[in-house]
Design a protein around this motif. Structure first.
Motif, PDB file in Angstrom:
ATOM      1  N   UNK A  96       0.788  -1.236   0.000  1.00  0.00           N
ATOM      2  CA  UNK A  96       0.000   0.000   0.000  1.00  0.00           C
ATOM      3  C   UNK A  96       0.822   1.288   0.000  1.00  0.00           C
ATOM      4  N   UNK A  97       2.133   1.228  -0.039  1.00  0.00           N
ATOM      5  CA  UNK A  97       2.943   2.444   0.036  1.00  0.00           C
ATOM      6  C   UNK A  97       2.569   3.411  -1.084  1.00  0.00           C
ATOM      7  N   UNK A  98       2.329   4.646  -0.706  1.00  0.00           N
ATOM      8  CA  UNK A  98       1.978   5.692  -1.669  1.00  0.00           C
ATOM      9  C   UNK A  98       3.250   6.350  -2.195  1.00  0.00           C
ATOM     10  N   UNK A  99       3.098   7.173  -3.209  1.00  0.00           N
ATOM     11  CA  UNK A  99       4.237   7.899  -3.759  1.00  0.00           C
ATOM     12  C   UNK A  99       4.866   8.788  -2.686  1.00  0.00           C
ATOM     13  N   UNK A 100       4.030   9.381  -1.831  1.00  0.00           N
ATOM     14  CA  UNK A 100       4.544  10.243  -0.770  1.00  0.00           C
ATOM     15  C   UNK A 100       5.341   9.446   0.257  1.00  0.00           C
ATOM     16  N   UNK A 101       4.859   8.244   0.592  1.00  0.00           N
ATOM     17  CA  UNK A 101       5.601   7.398   1.539  1.00  0.00           C
ATOM     18  C   UNK A 101       6.957   6.990   0.977  1.00  0.00           C
ATOM     19  N   UNK A 102       6.979   6.567  -0.274  1.00  0.00           N
ATOM     20  CA  UNK A 102       8.243   6.153  -0.891  1.00  0.00           C
ATOM     21  C   UNK A 102       9.188   7.351  -0.998  1.00  0.00           C
ATOM     22  N   UNK A 105       8.790   8.152 -12.932  1.00  0.00           N
ATOM     23  CA  UNK A 105       7.329   8.144 -12.985  1.00  0.00           C
ATOM     24  C   UNK A 105       6.816   7.092 -12.003  1.00  0.00           C
ATOM     25  N   UNK A 106       5.563   7.243 -11.581  1.00  0.00           N
ATOM     26  CA  UNK A 106       4.942   6.377 -10.575  1.00  0.00           C
ATOM     27  C   UNK A 106       3.526   6.054 -11.029  1.00  0.00           C
ATOM     28  N   UNK A 107       3.109   4.801 -10.889  1.00  0.00           N
ATOM     29  CA  UNK A 107       1.745   4.410 -11.247  1.00  0.00           C
ATOM     30  C   UNK A 107       1.100   3.758 -10.027  1.00  0.00           C
ATOM     31  N   UNK A 108      -0.023   4.348  -9.578  1.00  0.00           N
ATOM     32  CA  UNK A 108      -0.717   3.779  -8.415  1.00  0.00           C
ATOM     33  C   UNK A 108      -1.670   2.676  -8.861  1.00  0.00           C
ATOM     34  N   UNK A 109      -2.313   2.020  -7.904  1.00  0.00           N
ATOM     35  CA  UNK A 109      -3.176   0.872  -8.210  1.00  0.00           C
ATOM     36  C   UNK A 109      -4.395   1.248  -9.039  1.00  0.00           C
ATOM     37  N   UNK A 110      -4.800   2.528  -8.976  1.00  0.00           N
ATOM     38  CA  UNK A 110      -5.944   2.977  -9.774  1.00  0.00           C
ATOM     39  C   UNK A 110      -5.553   3.312 -11.206  1.00  0.00           C
ATOM     40  N   UNK A 111      -4.246   3.243 -11.508  1.00  0.00           N
ATOM     41  CA  UNK A 111      -3.779   3.521 -12.864  1.00  0.00           C
ATOM     42  C   UNK A 111      -3.445   4.979 -13.108  1.00  0.00           C
ATOM     43  N   UNK A 158      21.108   6.474 -17.927  1.00  0.00           N
ATOM     44  CA  UNK A 158      20.722   5.853 -19.198  1.00  0.00           C
ATOM     45  C   UNK A 158      19.391   5.104 -19.135  1.00  0.00           C
ATOM     46  N   UNK A 159      18.698   5.177 -18.003  1.00  0.00           N
ATOM     47  CA  UNK A 159      17.393   4.514 -17.891  1.00  0.00           C
ATOM     48  C   UNK A 159      16.364   5.456 -17.274  1.00  0.00           C
ATOM     49  N   UNK A 160      15.125   5.169 -17.564  1.00  0.00           N
ATOM     50  CA  UNK A 160      13.992   5.845 -16.949  1.00  0.00           C
ATOM     51  C   UNK A 160      13.359   4.835 -16.001  1.00  0.00           C
ATOM     52  N   UNK A 161      13.135   5.222 -14.765  1.00  0.00           N
ATOM     53  CA  UNK A 161      12.555   4.327 -13.773  1.00  0.00           C
ATOM     54  C   UNK A 161      11.074   4.578 -13.594  1.00  0.00           C
ATOM     55  N   UNK A 162      10.284   3.500 -13.679  1.00  0.00           N
ATOM     56  CA  UNK A 162       8.842   3.582 -13.450  1.00  0.00           C
ATOM     57  C   UNK A 162       8.531   2.722 -12.234  1.00  0.00           C
ATOM     58  N   UNK A 163       8.008   3.334 -11.187  1.00  0.00           N
ATOM     59  CA  UNK A 163       7.625   2.625  -9.971  1.00  0.00           C
ATOM     60  C   UNK A 163       6.140   2.314  -9.986  1.00  0.00           C
ATOM     61  N   UNK A 164       5.799   1.086  -9.637  1.00  0.00           N
ATOM     62  CA  UNK A 164       4.404   0.660  -9.545  1.00  0.00           C
ATOM     63  C   UNK A 164       4.053   0.406  -8.084  1.00  0.00           C
ATOM     64  N   UNK A 165       2.951   0.951  -7.637  1.00  0.00           N
ATOM     65  CA  UNK A 165       2.488   0.701  -6.278  1.00  0.00           C
ATOM     66  C   UNK A 165       2.136  -0.774  -6.141  1.00  0.00           C
ATOM     67  N   UNK A 205      -5.816  -1.660 -14.284  1.00  0.00           N
ATOM     68  CA  UNK A 205      -5.600  -0.230 -14.520  1.00  0.00           C
ATOM     69  C   UNK A 205      -4.102   0.088 -14.561  1.00  0.00           C
ATOM     70  N   UNK A 206      -3.307  -0.564 -13.703  1.00  0.00           N
ATOM     71  CA  UNK A 206      -1.857  -0.352 -13.721  1.00  0.00           C
ATOM     72  C   UNK A 206      -1.242  -0.879 -15.012  1.00  0.00           C
ATOM     73  N   UNK A 207      -1.686  -2.042 -15.455  1.00  0.00           N
ATOM     74  CA  UNK A 207      -1.153  -2.620 -16.691  1.00  0.00           C
ATOM     75  C   UNK A 207      -1.431  -1.678 -17.861  1.00  0.00           C
ATOM     76  N   UNK A 208      -2.668  -1.206 -17.974  1.00  0.00           N
ATOM     77  CA  UNK A 208      -3.020  -0.297 -19.072  1.00  0.00           C
ATOM     78  C   UNK A 208      -2.234   1.013 -18.975  1.00  0.00           C
TER      79      UNK A 208
END
Length: 125
Positions: free
Chosen positions: A34-40, A56-62, A82-89, A101-104
């Motif tokens: 459940x960690x949110x972007x603010x928590x991380x 970039x960050x993607x929460x569970x609601x997409x 050399x990379x872009x990091x995408x974090x998923x909740x 929603x996260x996958x999409x």
């Protein structure tokens, strides 16, 4: 592509990325259900970093949020220029799974990043 502002406060300045040097997109999960972007962001500040390490960050609601955006991340040691990091909740090694929603949103974000780069690059997880 709707990328929301995260309104995070950074400790210090961020270094712009050179898009020509980007070779890949690194996909991450938080290993916490459940960690949110603010928590991380707080966790990363507590490690002495400038703040959230992901571009970039993607929460569970997409919802897609800009973290560091087009600035150097702090997500893959030795490859942050050399990379872009995408974090998923979520925690995808335990009982949690990525939401539809996260996958999409992830697929849409990757296509958006490819268009911004002007080419496709490798996605790593």
């Amino acid at each position: 592509m709707d990328v929301r502002s995260s309104n995070l406060n950074w400790r210090g300045s961020l270094t712009p990325l050179n898009k020509r040097n980007i070779k890949g997109i690194a996909l991450h999960h938080m290993a916490h259900e459940t960690a949110s972007i603010e928590e991380v962001h707080r966790w990363h500040l507590n490690r002495g970093w400038t703040g959230l390490g992901y571009n970039f960050w993607i929460d569970k609601e997409g919802h897609v949020y800009e973290g560091r955006g087009w600035h150097q991340g702090a997500h893959v040691r030795g490859h942050n220029q050399t990379t872009i990091g995408v974090g998923f909740q979520g925690d995808f090694q335990q009982n949690d799974s990525m939401t539809g929603a996260q996958v999409r949103a992830g697929a849409n974000l990757i296509e958006h990043l490819f268009s911004q780069l002007g080419r496709k690059v490798e996605c790593q997880h």
